[in-house]
Enzyme design. Sequence first.
Site, PDB file in Angstrom:
ATOM      1  N   SER A  57       4.201   1.387   8.387  1.00 37.29           N
ATOM      2  CA  SER A  57       3.866   0.418   7.347  1.00 37.29           C
ATOM      3  C   SER A  57       5.060   0.194   6.428  1.00 37.29           C
ATOM      4  O   SER A  57       5.652   1.155   5.929  1.00 37.29           O
ATOM      5  CB  SER A  57       2.682   0.915   6.515  1.00 37.29           C
ATOM      6  N   HIS A  71       0.810  -1.225   0.000  1.00 39.74           N
ATOM      7  CA  HIS A  71       0.000   0.000   0.000  1.00 39.74           C
ATOM      8  C   HIS A  71       0.839   1.268   0.000  1.00 39.74           C
ATOM      9  O   HIS A  71       0.296   2.360  -0.136  1.00 39.74           O
ATOM     10  CB  HIS A  71      -1.003  -0.008   1.166  1.00 39.74           C
TER      11      HIS A  71
END
Length: 336
Positions: free
Chosen positions: A289, A165
């Site tokens: 992330s 992502h």
Amino acid sequence: MKPKTLSERNGNGHHSEMGTMTESPSTGAENLINSAFPPEGANTELEEVEGFKLLNQQEADREVTNVAAVEAAEVSDTFEESGVEIPTLESQPKEAFFASYTELMPRNENISEVIIGTDDRVRINTTTVFPWRAVCALRITAKDGTRWIGTGWLVSPRTVITAGHCVYMHDHGGWARNIEVIPGMNDAARPYGSGTSSNLRSVQGWTQSKNRDFDYGAIILPANSRLGDRTGYFGYAVRNDAFLLSSTLNLSGYPGDKGGNQQWYMARRPRSVSSRVIYYDIDTMGGQSGAPVWIKIGTTRYCVGIHTNGASSGNSATRIATPVFNNIMAWKALGM
């Protein structure tokens, strides 16, 4: 000192418990040798961080890339000189997770992962020491011009592994316009400069299905941005359930709640594992992330997961299963 890569294969030449491990900063070509992998019974370790104490589908993995778009456009890649200091960003970019999950964005837009219980994270101040210098802050510009943050880790001089992502944003135009990679960032200091690239990789399971089990990708830096030659880079490995469940997992990245310019660390054993995910109670926040989840045995370190997201029930990583391993190896070769 040149890095070593260790690879274990079974008798028929196929990988079983496989891995590559890189020691020290790289200053030249990598030496590839066949050697025994650390035994299953080896004791895994915490990194020595002051102030931290440890508390008691094959199709889906098929590579996809934006390389055609890159070749069709004029791409501006930069490589900043080391030691450059920059002002803190006036407006902190958002965590990249929400570029694919707009509907999940909380009131605090920088939070996607959570603190579980007390916050046991510890700041890394010595970001010019390995392995911390191989952990990279990411500054992501989406196709629609919006800006986001994430974390990545070097596996070769020019290859950075991160969450899917961070490279492909479903709600903001797909492939990122470009990503700036900043190894060892420490507030305004960029001790190794940075490199910017639009040459991105992920897999169909993420870009086509937005399946979190396949949330991983890579950034291939341009030829003049061999950041890993100066920082060194992580190894990576496939390990079985029993090994992972008995191992201490280390995780370090650039959380948005700390401004996205500081590296923060924590470690714990996993809570559980599935075939594609590792679950743990390691405290993280949005911005981490793509961070490395690694095991340390003596002086050897190798990643077993790629941190992606979480909830109050536990944070999690994309597990380096065999298909993930094979893709990382191919992407690593592109950045040698």
